[in-house]
Design a protein around this motif. Structure first.
Motif, PDB file in Angstrom:
ATOM      1  N   SER A  68     -47.791  15.152  -4.664  1.00 53.16           N
ATOM      2  CA  SER A  68     -47.722  15.585  -6.065  1.00 53.16           C
ATOM      3  C   SER A  68     -46.294  15.909  -6.496  1.00 53.16           C
ATOM      4  O   SER A  68     -46.093  16.515  -7.550  1.00 53.16           O
ATOM      5  CB  SER A  68     -48.632  16.799  -6.279  1.00 53.16           C
ATOM      6  OG  SER A  68     -48.235  17.888  -5.466  1.00 53.16           O
ATOM      7  N   THR A  69     -45.298  15.516  -5.708  1.00 51.23           N
ATOM      8  CA  THR A  69     -43.859  15.637  -5.983  1.00 51.23           C
ATOM      9  C   THR A  69     -43.341  17.063  -5.915  1.00 51.23           C
ATOM     10  O   THR A  69     -42.208  17.325  -6.310  1.00 51.23           O
ATOM     11  CB  THR A  69     -43.458  15.032  -7.351  1.00 51.23           C
ATOM     12  OG1 THR A  69     -43.858  15.900  -8.416  1.00 51.23           O
ATOM     13  CG2 THR A  69     -44.067  13.643  -7.553  1.00 51.23           C
ATOM     14  N   LEU A  72     -40.206  16.977  -1.298  1.00 55.40           N
ATOM     15  CA  LEU A  72     -39.782  15.660  -0.872  1.00 55.40           C
ATOM     16  C   LEU A  72     -40.131  15.468   0.602  1.00 55.40           C
ATOM     17  O   LEU A  72     -39.997  16.398   1.400  1.00 55.40           O
ATOM     18  CB  LEU A  72     -38.267  15.496  -1.049  1.00 55.40           C
ATOM     19  CG  LEU A  72     -37.765  15.237  -2.471  1.00 55.40           C
ATOM     20  CD1 LEU A  72     -36.238  15.253  -2.485  1.00 55.40           C
ATOM     21  CD2 LEU A  72     -38.283  13.889  -2.984  1.00 55.40           C
ATOM     22  N   GLU A  79     -46.407   5.615  -2.949  1.00 51.39           N
ATOM     23  CA  GLU A  79     -46.587   5.327  -4.368  1.00 51.39           C
ATOM     24  C   GLU A  79     -47.847   6.019  -4.840  1.00 51.39           C
ATOM     25  O   GLU A  79     -48.886   5.943  -4.176  1.00 51.39           O
ATOM     26  CB  GLU A  79     -46.704   3.810  -4.614  1.00 51.39           C
ATOM     27  CG  GLU A  79     -45.401   3.067  -4.478  1.00 51.39           C
ATOM     28  CD  GLU A  79     -45.497   1.641  -4.977  1.00 51.39           C
ATOM     29  OE1 GLU A  79     -46.618   1.214  -5.354  1.00 51.39           O
ATOM     30  OE2 GLU A  79     -44.458   0.953  -4.999  1.00 51.39           O
ATOM     31  N   HIS A  83     -46.296   4.475  -8.935  1.00 53.39           N
ATOM     32  CA  HIS A  83     -44.927   4.961  -9.088  1.00 53.39           C
ATOM     33  C   HIS A  83     -44.415   5.541  -7.774  1.00 53.39           C
ATOM     34  O   HIS A  83     -45.136   6.256  -7.078  1.00 53.39           O
ATOM     35  CB  HIS A  83     -44.856   6.029 -10.176  1.00 53.39           C
ATOM     36  CG  HIS A  83     -45.373   5.573 -11.506  1.00 53.39           C
ATOM     37  ND1 HIS A  83     -44.720   4.651 -12.284  1.00 53.39           N
ATOM     38  CD2 HIS A  83     -46.507   5.920 -12.183  1.00 53.39           C
ATOM     39  CE1 HIS A  83     -45.413   4.437 -13.396  1.00 53.39           C
ATOM     40  NE2 HIS A  83     -46.495   5.192 -13.356  1.00 53.39           N
ATOM     41  N   ASP A  84     -43.175   5.249  -7.464  1.00 51.53           N
ATOM     42  CA  ASP A  84     -42.576   5.736  -6.236  1.00 51.53           C
ATOM     43  C   ASP A  84     -42.265   7.226  -6.334  1.00 51.53           C
ATOM     44  O   ASP A  84     -41.709   7.685  -7.337  1.00 51.53           O
ATOM     45  CB  ASP A  84     -41.278   4.960  -5.948  1.00 51.53           C
ATOM     46  CG  ASP A  84     -40.696   5.303  -4.599  1.00 51.53           C
ATOM     47  OD1 ASP A  84     -39.928   6.286  -4.518  1.00 51.53           O
ATOM     48  OD2 ASP A  84     -41.032   4.623  -3.619  1.00 51.53           O
ATOM     49  N   LEU A  85     -42.640   7.953  -5.284  1.00 50.20           N
ATOM     50  CA  LEU A  85     -42.428   9.408  -5.303  1.00 50.20           C
ATOM     51  C   LEU A  85     -40.962   9.784  -5.461  1.00 50.20           C
ATOM     52  O   LEU A  85     -40.630  10.748  -6.150  1.00 50.20           O
ATOM     53  CB  LEU A  85     -42.942  10.032  -3.998  1.00 50.20           C
ATOM     54  CG  LEU A  85     -44.430  10.221  -3.800  1.00 50.20           C
ATOM     55  CD1 LEU A  85     -44.688  10.849  -2.443  1.00 50.20           C
ATOM     56  CD2 LEU A  85     -45.008  11.098  -4.902  1.00 50.20           C
ATOM     57  N   ARG A  86     -40.094   9.039  -4.799  1.00 49.64           N
ATOM     58  CA  ARG A  86     -38.680   9.411  -4.790  1.00 49.64           C
ATOM     59  C   ARG A  86     -37.947   8.985  -6.060  1.00 49.64           C
ATOM     60  O   ARG A  86     -37.128   9.735  -6.589  1.00 49.64           O
ATOM     61  CB  ARG A  86     -37.985   8.788  -3.575  1.00 49.64           C
ATOM     62  CG  ARG A  86     -38.488   9.292  -2.225  1.00 49.64           C
ATOM     63  CD  ARG A  86     -37.718   8.607  -1.101  1.00 49.64           C
ATOM     64  NE  ARG A  86     -38.225   8.957   0.211  1.00 49.64           N
ATOM     65  CZ  ARG A  86     -37.843  10.012   0.920  1.00 49.64           C
ATOM     66  NH1 ARG A  86     -36.943  10.843   0.408  1.00 49.64           N
ATOM     67  NH2 ARG A  86     -38.339  10.243   2.123  1.00 49.64           N
ATOM     68  N   PRO A  89     -40.481  10.402  -9.939  1.00 48.20           N
ATOM     69  CA  PRO A  89     -41.344  11.584  -9.853  1.00 48.20           C
ATOM     70  C   PRO A  89     -41.921  12.016 -11.197  1.00 48.20           C
ATOM     71  O   PRO A  89     -43.055  12.508 -11.268  1.00 48.20           O
ATOM     72  CB  PRO A  89     -40.410  12.665  -9.276  1.00 48.20           C
ATOM     73  CG  PRO A  89     -39.034  12.207  -9.629  1.00 48.20           C
ATOM     74  CD  PRO A  89     -39.088  10.720  -9.573  1.00 48.20           C
ATOM     75  N   VAL A  92     -44.976   9.984 -11.902  1.00 50.90           N
ATOM     76  CA  VAL A  92     -46.084  10.444 -11.064  1.00 50.90           C
ATOM     77  C   VAL A  92     -46.717  11.689 -11.671  1.00 50.90           C
ATOM     78  O   VAL A  92     -47.942  11.774 -11.845  1.00 50.90           O
ATOM     79  CB  VAL A  92     -45.609  10.736  -9.624  1.00 50.90           C
ATOM     80  CG1 VAL A  92     -46.724  11.425  -8.826  1.00 50.90           C
ATOM     81  CG2 VAL A  92     -45.181   9.454  -8.930  1.00 50.90           C
ATOM     82  N   ARG A  93     -45.883  12.661 -12.021  1.00 52.90           N
ATOM     83  CA  ARG A  93     -46.400  13.937 -12.561  1.00 52.90           C
ATOM     84  C   ARG A  93     -47.140  13.741 -13.869  1.00 52.90           C
ATOM     85  O   ARG A  93     -48.074  14.485 -14.183  1.00 52.90           O
ATOM     86  CB  ARG A  93     -45.246  14.931 -12.731  1.00 52.90           C
ATOM     87  CG  ARG A  93     -44.698  15.464 -11.413  1.00 52.90           C
ATOM     88  CD  ARG A  93     -43.783  16.641 -11.643  1.00 52.90           C
ATOM     89  NE  ARG A  93     -42.516  16.251 -12.241  1.00 52.90           N
ATOM     90  CZ  ARG A  93     -41.423  15.912 -11.556  1.00 52.90           C
ATOM     91  NH1 ARG A  93     -41.453  15.889 -10.238  1.00 52.90           N
ATOM     92  NH2 ARG A  93     -40.297  15.586 -12.174  1.00 52.90           N
TER      93      ARG A  93
END
Length: 337
Positions: A68-69, A72, A79, A83-86, A89, A92-93
């Motif tokens: 959930s970001t 890290l 993903e 969407h890529d977490l890094r 973010p 993602v949120r």
């Protein structure tokens, strides 16, 4: 070590061939010398309930925080909703909601005011925010409590308000971190029904829990996390098939009958006081008949009880722990959930 959780989308998935809600590869997270996640890989189909089981200290909450970001990862990639977490973010949120173990409800505000505060955080227009808030109050059976502060709510009502606040952003993926901890059985059943309704609407639910019955009731796929590693995964039925403990218990009318049967059934264990015989059996449809065929003809059997493995058996067999040993281990090392 990389633990992989994957498989075909469950029948309840409404996404068809859509990309999975979560794809994680080799996620690791360390806090100093303490490794909380150790190479976790998993795939969560859209429109399903994915349950993460594990004792305290196994890494469940840490994994939710990473996905959930909120944290890290130390290594690995993931993903979420494509969407890529890094690198993305914020995206993602925008698509997820998170309900943690501890309530985010503000006890100084009323139920409605808590929801309207979330509407502001999600930058909803005033009319839209109020309409959504009142709709959620009705859906979660809180319409009569909208003007009261949550300090007057029961535990179940507070938890429902907490989840309603998460839904103000209309997420496609909801993380529920031990959502029914501390709730009474009726409130827990209510929460289960809410989760089922989410999935019926196409929402993906990532659920962490220590309640084995909860995972059994709700989950399409289950992963068992222990010491930061996935040690088993599959549907509830698949996991039960690989757990030990299946047996049949026969109760006899006489001691003589009990001991005669014990001599005829390999691996059986008699209880002379109860006139019962515990007989191990394989986890398949013909197992009971094979046990009974070994009992000599003419021995009166008064009662038959069949025990098939449940998720408790899976949990303790594969995690290699008991509640007592896990409590002692957590006390020594700290609880990185």
């Amino acid at each position: 070590m990389t633990s992989d959780v994957s498989g075909p989308a469950p029948a309840s998935s409404r996404a068809g061939a859509a990309a999975p809600a979560i794809v994680a590869t080799g996620l690791s997270k360390a806090f100093g010398k303490k490794v909380a996640l150790d190479g976790v890989s998993l795939t969560v189909p859209r429109g399903s309930v994915f349950a993460l089981l594990g004792p305290n200290g196994s890494g469940k909450t840490t994994l939710v925080q990473v996905l959930s970001t909120l944290r890290l990862p130390s290594a690995g990639s993931a993903e979420v909703l494509g969407h890529d977490l890094r690198t993305a973010p914020a995206e993602v949120r925008a698509g997820i909601g998170v309900t943690g173990q501890f309530s985010a409800v503000d006890s100084m505000l009323t139920g409605l005011e808590n929801l309207l505060l979330m509407a502001k955080l999600y930058h909803l227009a005033r009319d839209e925010g109020e309409a959504r808030a009142r709709s959620l109050l009705k859906r979660f059976d809180l319409s009569e409590a909208w003007s009261r502060p949550p300090s007057t709510y029961s535990g179940g009502m507070r938890r429902r308000l907490d989840i309603a606040m998460t839904l103000m952003g209309d997420p496609a993926l909801i993380f529920l971190d031990e959502p029914t901890t501390g709730l009474d059985p009726r409130s827990r059943q209510t929460m289960w029904q809410i989760v089922r309704e989410f999935v019926a609407e196409g929402v993906t639910v990532f659920l962490t829990t220590q309640y084995l019955q909860e995972a059994d009731e709700l989950a399409d796929q289950i992963a068992l996390l222990d010491h930061g590693r996935v040690v088993a995964h599959g549907t509830p039925a698949e996991l039960k098939q690989h757990a030990p403990g299946a047996h049949i218990t026969l109760r006899f009318a006489t001691s003589a009958g009990l001991h005669a049967a014990a001599r005829s059934v390999p691996g059986s264990t008699p209880d002379a006081d109860a006139f019962t015989l515990r007989c191990p059996m394989a986890a398949d449809g013909g197992a009971v008949k094979r046990v009974l065929d070994r009992v000599p003809d003419g021995l009166p059997i008064e009662d038959i009880t069949v025990h098939t493995p449940d998720l408790d058996d899976v949990f303790f067999a594969l995690s290699g722990t008991t509640p007592q040993t896990r409590t002692e281990d957590t006390a020594r090392t700290g609880d990185h959930r």
